[in-house]
Design a protein around this motif. Sequence first.
Motif, PDB file in Angstrom:
ATOM      1  N   ILE A 116       1.162 -12.906  -9.709  1.00 27.58           N
ATOM      2  CA  ILE A 116       1.667 -14.266  -9.424  1.00 27.58           C
ATOM      3  C   ILE A 116       3.016 -14.396 -10.119  1.00 27.58           C
ATOM      4  N   ASN A 117       3.919 -15.184  -9.530  1.00 26.03           N
ATOM      5  CA  ASN A 117       5.213 -15.405 -10.171  1.00 26.03           C
ATOM      6  C   ASN A 117       5.043 -16.523 -11.203  1.00 26.03           C
ATOM      7  N   THR A 118       4.847 -16.117 -12.471  1.00 25.41           N
ATOM      8  CA  THR A 118       4.522 -17.111 -13.514  1.00 25.41           C
ATOM      9  C   THR A 118       5.709 -18.003 -13.875  1.00 25.41           C
ATOM     10  N   MET A 160      -1.336 -14.119  -5.545  1.00 23.77           N
ATOM     11  CA  MET A 160      -1.289 -15.574  -5.335  1.00 23.77           C
ATOM     12  C   MET A 160       0.135 -16.079  -5.152  1.00 23.77           C
ATOM     13  N   TYR A 161       0.348 -16.898  -4.135  1.00 22.46           N
ATOM     14  CA  TYR A 161       1.541 -17.749  -4.064  1.00 22.46           C
ATOM     15  C   TYR A 161       1.001 -19.133  -3.747  1.00 22.46           C
ATOM     16  N   PRO A 162       0.615 -19.883  -4.824  1.00 27.15           N
ATOM     17  CA  PRO A 162      -0.166 -21.105  -4.606  1.00 27.15           C
ATOM     18  C   PRO A 162       0.697 -22.309  -4.202  1.00 27.15           C
ATOM     19  N   GLY A 218       3.910 -24.119   0.106  1.00 27.72           N
ATOM     20  CA  GLY A 218       3.867 -22.789  -0.520  1.00 27.72           C
ATOM     21  C   GLY A 218       5.143 -22.076  -0.140  1.00 27.72           C
ATOM     22  N   LYS A 219       5.305 -20.841  -0.598  1.00 22.90           N
ATOM     23  CA  LYS A 219       6.536 -20.125  -0.249  1.00 22.90           C
ATOM     24  C   LYS A 219       6.357 -19.300   1.027  1.00 22.90           C
ATOM     25  N   LEU A 220       5.153 -18.791   1.240  1.00 22.95           N
ATOM     26  CA  LEU A 220       4.986 -17.771   2.283  1.00 22.95           C
ATOM     27  C   LEU A 220       4.693 -18.373   3.656  1.00 22.95           C
ATOM     28  N   ARG A 221       5.218 -17.713   4.667  1.00 22.95           N
ATOM     29  CA  ARG A 221       5.125 -18.223   6.044  1.00 22.95           C
ATOM     30  C   ARG A 221       3.798 -17.796   6.677  1.00 22.95           C
ATOM     31  N   PHE A 262       7.036 -11.641  13.541  1.00 24.52           N
ATOM     32  CA  PHE A 262       7.314 -10.672  12.464  1.00 24.52           C
ATOM     33  C   PHE A 262       8.286 -11.188  11.421  1.00 24.52           C
ATOM     34  N   ASP A 263       8.110 -10.630  10.219  1.00 28.27           N
ATOM     35  CA  ASP A 263       9.123 -10.736   9.173  1.00 28.27           C
ATOM     36  C   ASP A 263       9.758  -9.349   9.158  1.00 28.27           C
ATOM     37  N   PRO A 264      10.981  -9.215   9.672  1.00 34.15           N
ATOM     38  CA  PRO A 264      11.537  -7.863   9.855  1.00 34.15           C
ATOM     39  C   PRO A 264      11.714  -7.100   8.547  1.00 34.15           C
ATOM     40  N   LEU A 265      12.046  -7.830   7.468  1.00 34.33           N
ATOM     41  CA  LEU A 265      12.219  -7.131   6.187  1.00 34.33           C
ATOM     42  C   LEU A 265      11.755  -8.029   5.048  1.00 34.33           C
ATOM     43  N   ASP A 266      10.489  -7.917   4.742  1.00 37.08           N
ATOM     44  CA  ASP A 266       9.923  -8.726   3.657  1.00 37.08           C
ATOM     45  C   ASP A 266      10.353  -8.163   2.305  1.00 37.08           C
ATOM     46  N   GLY A 267      10.644  -9.086   1.386  1.00 40.89           N
ATOM     47  CA  GLY A 267      11.065  -8.664   0.040  1.00 40.89           C
ATOM     48  C   GLY A 267      12.492  -8.178   0.048  1.00 40.89           C
ATOM     49  N   SER A 268      13.300  -8.809   0.908  1.00 40.52           N
ATOM     50  CA  SER A 268      14.640  -8.244   1.133  1.00 40.52           C
ATOM     51  C   SER A 268      15.517  -8.234  -0.116  1.00 40.52           C
ATOM     52  N   SER A 269      15.197  -9.083  -1.113  1.00 40.29           N
ATOM     53  CA  SER A 269      16.027  -9.019  -2.331  1.00 40.29           C
ATOM     54  C   SER A 269      15.779  -7.696  -3.075  1.00 40.29           C
ATOM     55  N   ASN A 270      14.690  -7.011  -2.731  1.00 41.89           N
ATOM     56  CA  ASN A 270      14.430  -5.696  -3.333  1.00 41.89           C
ATOM     57  C   ASN A 270      15.342  -4.592  -2.782  1.00 41.89           C
ATOM     58  N   ARG A 277       0.660  -7.473 -12.435  1.00 40.88           N
ATOM     59  CA  ARG A 277       1.618  -6.639 -11.696  1.00 40.88           C
ATOM     60  C   ARG A 277       2.339  -7.537 -10.708  1.00 40.88           C
ATOM     61  N   TRP A 278       3.653  -7.354 -10.538  1.00 43.72           N
ATOM     62  CA  TRP A 278       4.417  -8.200  -9.612  1.00 43.72           C
ATOM     63  C   TRP A 278       5.548  -7.372  -9.022  1.00 43.72           C
ATOM     64  N   VAL A 279       5.384  -6.986  -7.755  1.00 44.55           N
ATOM     65  CA  VAL A 279       6.418  -6.176  -7.088  1.00 44.55           C
ATOM     66  C   VAL A 279       7.570  -7.069  -6.629  1.00 44.55           C
ATOM     67  N   ALA A 280       7.247  -8.365  -6.397  1.00 46.06           N
ATOM     68  CA  ALA A 280       8.222  -9.347  -5.899  1.00 46.06           C
ATOM     69  C   ALA A 280       8.541  -9.153  -4.426  1.00 46.06           C
ATOM     70  N   ALA A 281       7.740  -8.370  -3.745  1.00 45.38           N
ATOM     71  CA  ALA A 281       7.762  -8.312  -2.284  1.00 45.38           C
ATOM     72  C   ALA A 281       6.290  -8.358  -1.891  1.00 45.38           C
ATOM     73  N   MET A 282       5.928  -9.383  -1.116  1.00 44.57           N
ATOM     74  CA  MET A 282       4.517  -9.552  -0.768  1.00 44.57           C
ATOM     75  C   MET A 282       3.925  -8.254  -0.206  1.00 44.57           C
ATOM     76  N   VAL A 283       4.730  -7.593   0.624  1.00 47.07           N
ATOM     77  CA  VAL A 283       4.252  -6.373   1.280  1.00 47.07           C
ATOM     78  C   VAL A 283       3.840  -5.305   0.242  1.00 47.07           C
TER      79      VAL A 283
HETATM   80  P1  FDP Z   1      11.692 -12.325  -0.142  1.00 45.77           P
HETATM   81  O1  FDP Z   1      12.036 -13.796  -0.273  1.00 45.77           O
HETATM   82  O2  FDP Z   1      12.465 -11.444  -1.086  1.00 45.77           O
HETATM   83  O3  FDP Z   1      11.722 -11.843   1.291  1.00 45.77           O
HETATM   84  O4  FDP Z   1       8.989 -13.497   1.891  1.00 45.77           O
HETATM   85  C1  FDP Z   1       9.045 -14.059   0.684  1.00 45.77           C
HETATM   86  C2  FDP Z   1       9.098 -13.123  -0.504  1.00 45.77           C
HETATM   87  O5  FDP Z   1      10.135 -12.181  -0.570  1.00 45.77           O
HETATM   88  C3  FDP Z   1       7.776 -12.335  -0.728  1.00 45.77           C
HETATM   89  O6  FDP Z   1       7.775 -11.070  -0.170  1.00 45.77           O
HETATM   90  C4  FDP Z   1       7.652 -12.292  -2.237  1.00 45.77           C
HETATM   91  O7  FDP Z   1       6.320 -12.168  -2.674  1.00 45.77           O
HETATM   92  C5  FDP Z   1       8.277 -13.599  -2.641  1.00 45.77           C
HETATM   93  O8  FDP Z   1       9.160 -13.982  -1.612  1.00 45.77           O
HETATM   94  C6  FDP Z   1       9.020 -13.479  -3.944  1.00 45.77           C
HETATM   95  O9  FDP Z   1       9.719 -14.650  -4.136  1.00 45.77           O
HETATM   96  P2  FDP Z   1      10.019 -15.248  -5.591  1.00 45.77           P
HETATM   97  O10 FDP Z   1      10.883 -14.261  -6.290  1.00 45.77           O
HETATM   98  O11 FDP Z   1      10.695 -16.546  -5.318  1.00 45.77           O
HETATM   99  O12 FDP Z   1       8.681 -15.437  -6.255  1.00 45.77           O
END
Ligand code: FDP
Length: 332
Positions: free
Chosen positions: A197-199, A251-253, A263-266, A102-110, A231-237
């Motif tokens: 996508i994060n442009t 996309m996170y290419p 890539g960035k995602l696990r 698990f990723d306990p809290l995805d998008g934690s910067s949100n 659209r970009w929520v910045a949290a994959m979830v």
């Molecule tokens: P976060 O680091 O905030 O947990 O898990 C990685 C992730 O979030 C994704 O949920 C999100 O899509 C991506 O990183 C956003 O990262 P960037 O701002 O670096 O694009």
Amino acid sequence: MKRLNSQLQQDGAPLELILLIRTLLAGCKEISFRVSQGALAGVLGSTLSENVQGETQKKLDVISNQILKDTLRESGYVKAISSEEEENVVPCNPEGNYLVSFDPLDGSSNTEINSLIGTIFSIAHAPQWMKPDDPSAFLQPGTQMVAAGYVLYGPSTMLAMTTGRGTHLYTLDKTHGGFLVTNANVQIPEQTSEFAINTSNQRHWEAPIQQYVSDLIAGSEGPRKKDYNMRWVAAMVGDIHRVLCRGGIFMYPFDKRNPKIPGKLRLLYEANPMAFLIEQAGGLASTGEGRIMEVMPHEIHQRVPTLLGSKEEIEACLAYYSKDKNKKAVAS
Ligand code: FDP
């Protein structure tokens, strides 16, 4: 409205898996409560420690990880856990029949901006031969998952889950504390005019994705001959939730900055569970080279390039990869 148990039974999930899922969701309900308390819970802000990927941990990451770890360890159903917040596998019950990632809290910067966040999980069988502290059993392709999903902590708390018999969306009814099916057998529209996508990473992308996104942006005046919206929520979830609800491409290419980190995602606890949900809802999930769920992991925190979403749009995107491959083959 149908309750979680009935849906899982209808989908043929074995009793022990149902009990495990209920345990996991009990942890998520506690996280949901803590998250909704925000600053009042006194849990927001950064701790001084960094997690294994070198990112600053937010306190809510740490708390969510602890909640899930404690709940799953005590349950007895789980042999081992792999978590974004744990460098190594967490051993649980040697007799447990399941592995949970698990990723306990995805998008934690949100969390800082009171925006969408969520817990992503995947469940696989634990091989009998495996010792609880042995990471090698986690190194199986996503096709081996028996269940996957996420809990989204938004204006309402929602669950998206699949056990391989369709993807269902549930909403947490806080009056009685249970998840109710609010959208069974989700079907992602095959066509879309929405992309995510994060442009800001554009200069690091490979040629096919550069060309694909530039053609999307060209809109009706370009080769795709229609206008797209971004659209970009910045949290994959959150972004994947939107794709499940109304279609789109997320996309996170591949990123040229560091070929060792493609890539960035696990894979284990982000790309694979989302790929399972998307495929079960009629969409496609690819790395650009092949199906995400067929990637053979070589380490538990492995990252992969991810392209997920509406079938025809992913196919259109993959055509750019094929064209590029052919061009390279002709040139060499
Ligand atoms: P976060 O680091 O905030 O947990 O898990 C990685 C992730 O979030 C994704 O949920 C999100 O899509 C991506 O990183 C956003 O990262 P960037 O701002 O670096 O694009």
